[in-house]
Design an enzyme around this catalytic site. Structure first.
Site, PDB file in Angstrom:
ATOM      1  N   SER A   2     105.033   1.533  24.488  1.00 47.68           N
ATOM      2  CA  SER A   2     106.263   0.831  24.883  1.00 47.68           C
ATOM      3  C   SER A   2     107.374   1.843  25.181  1.00 47.68           C
ATOM      4  CB  SER A   2     106.642  -0.174  23.793  1.00 47.68           C
ATOM      5  OG  SER A   2     107.434  -1.216  24.301  1.00 47.68           O
TER       6      SER A   2
ATOM      7  N   ASP B 108     100.572  -0.123  26.879  1.00 44.12           N
ATOM      8  CA  ASP B 108     101.132  -1.449  27.145  1.00 44.12           C
ATOM      9  C   ASP B 108     102.587  -1.437  27.611  1.00 44.12           C
ATOM     10  OD1 ASP B 108      99.835  -4.115  27.042  1.00 44.12           O
ATOM     11  OD2 ASP B 108     101.673  -4.673  26.001  1.00 44.12           O
TER      12      ASP B 108
ATOM     13  N   HIS C  70     100.541  -6.742  22.355  1.00 48.90           N
ATOM     14  CA  HIS C  70     101.328  -5.571  22.747  1.00 48.90           C
ATOM     15  C   HIS C  70     101.074  -4.359  21.851  1.00 48.90           C
ATOM     16  CE1 HIS C  70     104.624  -3.284  24.391  1.00 48.90           C
ATOM     17  NE2 HIS C  70     105.335  -3.332  23.274  1.00 48.90           N
TER      18      HIS C  70
END
Length: 310
Positions: free
Chosen positions: A122, A146, A289
């Site tokens: 992220s 992700d 995620h």
């Protein structure tokens, strides 16, 4: 939940939960003072110099990688991004990949002795891309988890904003665990308890607050009066709006994108990534995620493959 005295005391339990056999690596907390006086903190695992360096996402901390590192079985470094974990908050609220990258470069230079497999999740993925673009000598392979610069901020990432846009202090850690479970975060309650323990602190007045700056910024933005707000490069915009395509185009190392089939990167996002970074590998794992927490053993297996490619 009783308070452990050693932050690595959870490792045997995490290994058992994930079915990981073998010796538990030695873990240690390390830190350095940056040029402006801020502290950059990290976790180092194993007795040999790190070959893999991990950067977590917004609202998390270096311990999010514990189980993945146990399954990986290689010397590793996990850095608390500025504003998270035991690293200092930024007075300018600037939590974008390009702003954070110089601090990470300083840490990698101080704590490693060879080019790294640099793994970023992220916000950590955007930061890792900026590090790889600016200092190709430090990065052997870039692994992004992700996230892409094109992810829609009004889709999956809004969950992060909504989760933290609430009170900034609580009566107990159990209340924070309850909130995480209500948002479907943390997996089992025991896993959520571990996550909350590492992501919060008890103030002098006995109240519990999130360690990371992101929650305080998200809560302030949520409670601000409606209408035009002054622009500021805070943690929310770092995750939900930074454009990092230029960084990716400048990366010389091999690039791998690992995404969850229920994560924030959609099929359309992945297609755009493949179009703009055609040399990169794109791999889908059965996860949401946070691959490092939901499928750590499978993630570690994929990373071992990356390490073996040289």
């Amino acid at each position: 939940m009783s308070e452990p005295t050693d932050e690595f005391s959870f490792l045997p339990e995490q290994a058992a939960d994930a079915g990981i056999v073998g010796p538990i690596p030695r873990g240690e907390r390390i830190a350095l003072t940056l040029a402006d006086g801020r502290i950059l903190s990290a976790l180092r695992y194993g007795d040999a110099p790190p070959v893999v360096t991990f950067l977590h996402g917004a609202g998390l901390n270096a311990h999010t990688w514990d189980t993945t590192i146990l399954a990986l079985g290689l010397p590793a470094l996990a850095i608390d991004l500025p504003g998270h974990g035991d690293s200092s908050w930024r007075d300018d609220f600037a939590y974008t990949g390009r702003v954070l990258a110089p601090d990470i470069v300083t840490g990698i230079e101080a704590w490693t002795d060879r080019p790294q497999i640099l793994v970023g999740h992220s916000l950590g993925g955007l930061t890792a891309a900026a590090v790889a673009a600016s200092r190709p000598d430090l990065v052997r392979h870039l692994v992004i988890i992700d996230i892409t610069p094109g992810v829609d901020p009004n889709a999956g990432p809004s969950q992060i904003r909504d989760f933290f846009a609430g009170p900034t202090d609580w009566a107990s850690r159990d209340e924070l665990v309850d909130r995480a479970m209500a948002f479907g975060l943390g997996g089992t309650r025991r896993a959520a308890e571990r996550g909350v323990h590492f992501n919060s602190r008890v103030r002098a007045d006995g109240r519990v607050e999130w360690k990371h700056h992101f929650a305080h910024l998200a809560a302030a933005m949520a409670s601000a009066p409606q209408g035009p707000q002054p622009a500021r490069p805070d943690a929310v915009s770092a995750v939900l709006g930074e454009t990092g395509w230029d960084d990716l185009s400048e990366v010389r190392a091999p690039i791998t994108l690992l995404r969850g089939d229920r994560g924030y990167v959609t099929d359309a996002d992945a297609a755009a990534f493949a179009d703009r970074v055609p040399a990169a590998s794109v791999i889908v794992l059965p996860s949401g995620h946070n691959l490092q927490e939901e499928t750590p053993v499978e993630l570690a297996a994929r990373l071992r493959t990356v390490v073996g490619k040289g």
